[in-house]
Design an enzyme around this catalytic site. Structure first.
Site, PDB file in Angstrom:
ATOM      1  CG  PHE A  84      -2.197  -0.922   1.224  1.00 12.14           C
ATOM      2  CD1 PHE A  84      -3.238  -0.585   0.614  1.00 12.14           C
ATOM      3  CD2 PHE A  84      -1.947  -2.064   1.871  1.00 12.14           C
ATOM      4  CE1 PHE A  84      -4.372  -1.437   0.729  1.00 12.14           C
ATOM      5  CE2 PHE A  84      -2.860  -2.978   2.088  1.00 12.14           C
ATOM      6  CZ  PHE A  84      -4.144  -2.591   1.445  1.00 12.14           C
ATOM      7  CB  THR A 128      -5.246   4.143  -8.377  1.00 16.62           C
ATOM      8  OG1 THR A 128      -6.101   4.943  -8.952  1.00 16.62           O
ATOM      9  CG2 THR A 128      -3.771   4.233  -9.253  1.00 16.62           C
ATOM     10  CG  ASP A 129     -10.062   4.523 -10.632  1.00 18.77           C
ATOM     11  OD1 ASP A 129      -9.261   5.231 -10.022  1.00 18.77           O
ATOM     12  OD2 ASP A 129     -11.276   4.653 -10.395  1.00 18.77           O
ATOM     13  CD  GLU A 130      -6.390   9.105  -9.728  1.00 17.27           C
ATOM     14  OE1 GLU A 130      -5.354   9.675 -10.134  1.00 17.27           O
ATOM     15  OE2 GLU A 130      -7.101   9.547  -8.897  1.00 17.27           O
ATOM     16  CE1 TYR A 153      -1.148   7.628  -6.425  1.00 18.52           C
ATOM     17  CE2 TYR A 153      -3.038   8.167  -7.835  1.00 18.52           C
ATOM     18  CZ  TYR A 153      -2.209   7.434  -6.831  1.00 18.52           C
ATOM     19  OH  TYR A 153      -2.982   6.413  -6.253  1.00 18.52           O
ATOM     20  CE  LYS A 157      -0.512   3.270  -7.006  1.00 21.18           C
ATOM     21  NZ  LYS A 157       0.134   2.532  -5.521  1.00 21.18           N
ATOM     22  NE  ARG A 276      -6.696  17.226  -8.740  1.00 23.19           N
ATOM     23  CZ  ARG A 276      -7.268  16.015  -7.852  1.00 23.19           C
ATOM     24  NH1 ARG A 276      -7.354  14.954  -8.831  1.00 23.19           N
ATOM     25  NH2 ARG A 276      -7.154  16.036  -6.762  1.00 23.19           N
TER      26      ARG A 276
HETATM   27  P1  NAD Z   1      -2.156   7.515   2.431  1.00 27.75           P
HETATM   28  O1  NAD Z   1      -1.371   8.403   1.845  1.00 27.75           O
HETATM   29  O2  NAD Z   1      -3.029   7.480   3.332  1.00 27.75           O
HETATM   30  O3  NAD Z   1      -0.809   6.418   2.958  1.00 27.75           O
HETATM   31  C1  NAD Z   1       0.279   6.224   2.421  1.00 27.75           C
HETATM   32  C2  NAD Z   1       1.129   5.516   3.323  1.00 27.75           C
HETATM   33  O4  NAD Z   1       2.313   4.912   3.054  1.00 27.75           O
HETATM   34  C3  NAD Z   1       1.569   6.502   4.610  1.00 27.75           C
HETATM   35  O5  NAD Z   1       1.493   5.958   5.935  1.00 27.75           O
HETATM   36  C4  NAD Z   1       2.931   6.548   4.489  1.00 27.75           C
HETATM   37  O6  NAD Z   1       3.610   6.982   5.685  1.00 27.75           O
HETATM   38  C5  NAD Z   1       3.324   5.726   3.678  1.00 27.75           C
HETATM   39  N1  NAD Z   1       4.361   5.571   2.850  1.00 27.75           N
HETATM   40  C6  NAD Z   1       4.654   6.653   1.855  1.00 27.75           C
HETATM   41  N2  NAD Z   1       5.883   6.578   1.279  1.00 27.75           N
HETATM   42  C7  NAD Z   1       6.787   5.403   1.849  1.00 27.75           C
HETATM   43  C8  NAD Z   1       7.731   4.656   1.907  1.00 27.75           C
HETATM   44  N3  NAD Z   1       8.779   5.015   0.885  1.00 27.75           N
HETATM   45  N4  NAD Z   1       8.060   3.502   2.386  1.00 27.75           N
HETATM   46  C9  NAD Z   1       6.999   3.050   3.397  1.00 27.75           C
HETATM   47  N5  NAD Z   1       5.878   3.777   3.618  1.00 27.75           N
HETATM   48  C10 NAD Z   1       5.744   4.756   2.869  1.00 27.75           C
HETATM   49  O7  NAD Z   1      -2.479   6.499   1.311  1.00 27.75           O
HETATM   50  P2  NAD Z   1      -3.803   5.556   0.999  1.00 27.75           P
HETATM   51  O8  NAD Z   1      -4.814   6.854   0.267  1.00 27.75           O
HETATM   52  O9  NAD Z   1      -4.114   4.766   2.049  1.00 27.75           O
HETATM   53  O10 NAD Z   1      -3.509   4.626  -0.282  1.00 27.75           O
HETATM   54  C11 NAD Z   1      -2.861   3.459  -0.183  1.00 27.75           C
HETATM   55  C12 NAD Z   1      -2.669   2.751  -1.487  1.00 27.75           C
HETATM   56  O11 NAD Z   1      -3.927   2.571  -2.277  1.00 27.75           O
HETATM   57  C13 NAD Z   1      -1.789   3.897  -2.335  1.00 27.75           C
HETATM   58  O12 NAD Z   1      -0.850   2.753  -3.186  1.00 27.75           O
HETATM   59  C14 NAD Z   1      -2.722   4.363  -3.418  1.00 27.75           C
HETATM   60  O13 NAD Z   1      -2.162   4.315  -4.463  1.00 27.75           O
HETATM   61  C15 NAD Z   1      -3.561   3.252  -3.463  1.00 27.75           C
HETATM   62  N6  NAD Z   1      -5.000   3.753  -3.885  1.00 27.75           N
HETATM   63  C16 NAD Z   1      -5.575   4.485  -3.015  1.00 27.75           C
HETATM   64  C17 NAD Z   1      -6.826   5.118  -3.339  1.00 27.75           C
HETATM   65  C18 NAD Z   1      -7.757   5.986  -2.477  1.00 27.75           C
HETATM   66  O14 NAD Z   1      -8.768   6.222  -2.961  1.00 27.75           O
HETATM   67  N7  NAD Z   1      -6.969   6.531  -1.644  1.00 27.75           N
HETATM   68  C19 NAD Z   1      -7.774   4.218  -4.473  1.00 27.75           C
HETATM   69  C20 NAD Z   1      -7.058   3.345  -4.985  1.00 27.75           C
HETATM   70  C21 NAD Z   1      -5.607   2.745  -4.876  1.00 27.75           C
HETATM   71  O1  DAU Z   2      -9.435   6.839  -8.256  1.00 27.96           O
HETATM   72  C1  DAU Z   2      -8.363   6.358  -7.293  1.00 27.96           C
HETATM   73  C2  DAU Z   2      -7.631   7.594  -6.696  1.00 27.96           C
HETATM   74  O2  DAU Z   2      -8.406   8.593  -5.868  1.00 27.96           O
HETATM   75  C3  DAU Z   2      -6.557   7.368  -5.876  1.00 27.96           C
HETATM   76  O3  DAU Z   2      -5.662   6.332  -6.475  1.00 27.96           O
HETATM   77  C4  DAU Z   2      -5.676   8.414  -5.359  1.00 27.96           C
HETATM   78  O4  DAU Z   2      -4.692   8.064  -4.425  1.00 27.96           O
HETATM   79  C5  DAU Z   2      -6.813   9.109  -4.527  1.00 27.96           C
HETATM   80  O5  DAU Z   2      -6.115  10.290  -3.801  1.00 27.96           O
HETATM   81  C6  DAU Z   2      -8.044   9.554  -5.245  1.00 27.96           C
HETATM   82  O6  DAU Z   2      -7.556  10.305  -6.313  1.00 27.96           O
HETATM   83  P1  DAU Z   2      -8.682  11.634  -6.985  1.00 27.96           P
HETATM   84  O7  DAU Z   2      -7.718  12.562  -7.401  1.00 27.96           O
HETATM   85  O8  DAU Z   2      -9.671  11.150  -7.585  1.00 27.96           O
HETATM   86  O9  DAU Z   2      -8.915  12.116  -5.255  1.00 27.96           O
HETATM   87  P2  DAU Z   2      -9.115  13.461  -4.545  1.00 27.96           P
HETATM   88  O10 DAU Z   2      -9.970  13.246  -3.330  1.00 27.96           O
HETATM   89  O11 DAU Z   2      -8.122  14.340  -4.549  1.00 27.96           O
HETATM   90  O12 DAU Z   2     -10.403  14.265  -5.647  1.00 27.96           O
HETATM   91  C7  DAU Z   2     -11.717  13.562  -5.955  1.00 27.96           C
HETATM   92  C8  DAU Z   2     -12.412  14.646  -6.663  1.00 27.96           C
HETATM   93  O13 DAU Z   2     -12.537  15.936  -6.256  1.00 27.96           O
HETATM   94  C9  DAU Z   2     -11.590  14.970  -8.136  1.00 27.96           C
HETATM   95  O14 DAU Z   2     -12.353  15.107  -9.224  1.00 27.96           O
HETATM   96  C10 DAU Z   2     -10.855  16.225  -7.699  1.00 27.96           C
HETATM   97  C11 DAU Z   2     -11.890  16.917  -6.682  1.00 27.96           C
HETATM   98  N1  DAU Z   2     -11.376  17.863  -5.799  1.00 27.96           N
HETATM   99  C12 DAU Z   2     -10.402  17.672  -4.946  1.00 27.96           C
HETATM  100  C13 DAU Z   2     -10.156  18.306  -3.862  1.00 27.96           C
HETATM  101  C14 DAU Z   2      -9.134  17.826  -2.968  1.00 27.96           C
HETATM  102  C15 DAU Z   2     -12.172  19.066  -5.544  1.00 27.96           C
HETATM  103  O15 DAU Z   2     -13.057  19.486  -6.287  1.00 27.96           O
HETATM  104  N2  DAU Z   2     -11.587  20.027  -4.511  1.00 27.96           N
HETATM  105  C16 DAU Z   2     -10.670  19.577  -3.682  1.00 27.96           C
HETATM  106  O16 DAU Z   2     -10.300  20.420  -3.014  1.00 27.96           O
END
Ligand code: NAD
Ligand code: DAU
Length: 340
Positions: A84, A128-130, A153, A157, A276
């Site tokens: 993760f 991620t779907d991104e 980003y 990935k 963005r």
């Molecule tokens: P997050 O930013 O909340 O957490 C990331 C964690 O990784 C943190 O605890 C950080 O300290 C740790 N980390 C960062 N760099 C590191 C390194 N070099 N070595 C060890 N630890 C490190 O992220 P999240 O939202 O929990 O996402 C987790 C994973 O899921 C990521 O790989 C992200 O790409 C993927 N993902 C996230 C989402 C989402 O919506 N948040 C969706 C799909 C996939």
């Molecule tokens: O789809 C999976 C991804 O979802 C993960 O891989 C990423 O780690 C996670 O950060 C997330 O990416 P998004 O860019 O989709 O998430 P975020 O919450 O940053 O933004 C969600 C949507 O909201 C996007 O269309 C941008 C918009 N947004 C975001 C922020 C932070 C706003 O309009 N205003 C904001 O301040």
């Protein structure tokens, strides 16, 4: 099973570790986390209290450190790795993408190499779907959709995913990839849309909505994603990619209005701000492969998930205050400054 979970002090990693500790009484988890701004030891306090030194072990370190990762894999007799750890915020990658290359690309390749040399039996790359880029008004991403990342980003990935593929094909590493849509739920850092909007609305601050607010995300409650990753870990095929989605496609503005309505706050807090750069318009996941091969099905609809999420943030004000340190405020100021 003895698991090395990386990034377990972040949002999804911490939810995943609790899922494993609660569901599998014989499993042991080693959590390797660098504790960046997004990593928080407080997330794992219950794990430390209930299982520390027995079924739960924390190791502070970098996934890009080959010696340390190799030491942990051997010393802890690890069976499987779930990665993760990542820099995860698109806006931060736009501001400075070098940490994304360092951790998401080089760090992942390092974990793969250490796992290969240690003879690890299963490697799950949480992606991620991104990586698929953006959709028009119709259709969904399948696992065969070509990779077309649009942000630094998602490019990092996608690069990591390609290294996973190369390690499967070249070295026969028993690895697979999961790709999930937008998560929300407990422990999400208040830089992502839902957590940020909750935080600001609850303090009567303005809510920055990018562009026209009509970009669509497919929201999945974090517990559903964690179950999906767990299913892939135990039942997935080497070399496979599995999509996970939440069946909850919503324009951002609807998400923001829902949060305001739950909190009883006025829509006059909303501010439409500059978009963005490279903003993907729409994500939607076709996860039929995960249904068929893993038996995956999301259990939460958005109405239930968002209510539980808001309730969690309301009950955890200390957590939310604790993560807003100087570096958080500095980034928020730099990124949003002048726009609000
Ligand atoms: P997050 O930013 O909340 O957490 C990331 C964690 O990784 C943190 O605890 C950080 O300290 C740790 N980390 C960062 N760099 C590191 C390194 N070099 N070595 C060890 N630890 C490190 O992220 P999240 O939202 O929990 O996402 C987790 C994973 O899921 C990521 O790989 C992200 O790409 C993927 N993902 C996230 C989402 C989402 O919506 N948040 C969706 C799909 C996939
Ligand atoms: O789809 C999976 C991804 O979802 C993960 O891989 C990423 O780690 C996670 O950060 C997330 O990416 P998004 O860019 O989709 O998430 P975020 O919450 O940053 O933004 C969600 C949507 O909201 C996007 O269309 C941008 C918009 N947004 C975001 C922020 C932070 C706003 O309009 N205003 C904001 O301040």
């Amino acid at each position: 099973m003895r698991l090395l979970v990386t990034g377990g002090c972040g949002f999804i990693g911490s939810n995943f570790i609790y899922h494993i500790l609660d569901a599998y009484p014989d499993d042991v988890v080693v959590n390797l986390d660098k504790l960046t701004y997004a990593g928080n030891l407080a997330n794992m306090q219950r794990a430390e209290n209930e299982h520390g030194g027995k079924r739960y072990h924390f190791a502070r370190g970098d996934i890009a450190n080959f010696e340390f990762v190799s030491y942990l894999l051997k010393e802890q007799a690890i069976d499987a790795v779930v990665n993760f750890a990542a820099e995860s915020h698109v806006d931060r990658s736009i501001a400075d993408c070098s940490p994304f290359l360092q951790t998401n690309v080089l760090g992942t390749q390092n974990l793969l190499e250490a796992s290969r040399r240690a003879g690890i039996g299963r490697f799950v790359q949480v992606s991620t779907d991104e990586v698929y880029g953006t959709l028009g008004p119709e259709g969904k991403f399948t696992e065969d959709t070509p990779l077309a990342p649009n942000s630094p980003y998602s490019a990092s990935k996608a690069a990591a995913d390609l290294f996973v593929r190369a390690y499967v094909e070249t070295y026969g590493l028993p690895a697979l990839i999961t790709r999930c849509s937008n998560n929300y739920g407990p422990y999400q850092f208040p830089e992502k849309l839902i957590a940020l909007m909750y935080l600001r609305a609850s303090e009567d601050q303005t809510l920055p909505v990018y562009g026209d607010g009509k970009n669509v995300r497919d929201w999945i409650y974090v517990a559903d994603h964690c179950r999906g990753v767990d299913l892939a870990l135990r039942r997935g095929r080497t070399g496979a990619v599995y999509n996970f989605g939440g069946n909850a496609e919503l324009p951002n503005i609807d998400v923001v209005r829902t949060i305001l309505s739950i909190l009883g706050k006025p829509e006059s807090l909303i501010r439409f701000v500059a978009d963005r750069p490279g903003h993907d318009r729409r994500y939607a996941m076709d996860y039929r492969l995960a249904q068929k091969e893993l038996g995956f099905e999301p259990e939460y609809d958005f109405t239930r998930g968002i209510r539980e999420t808001v309730a969690w943030y309301r009950a955890n004000g200390d957590w939310l205050r604790g993560v807003q340190d100087g570096s958080y405020l500095e980034f928020m100021d730099k990124w949003y400054g002048g726009r609000l």
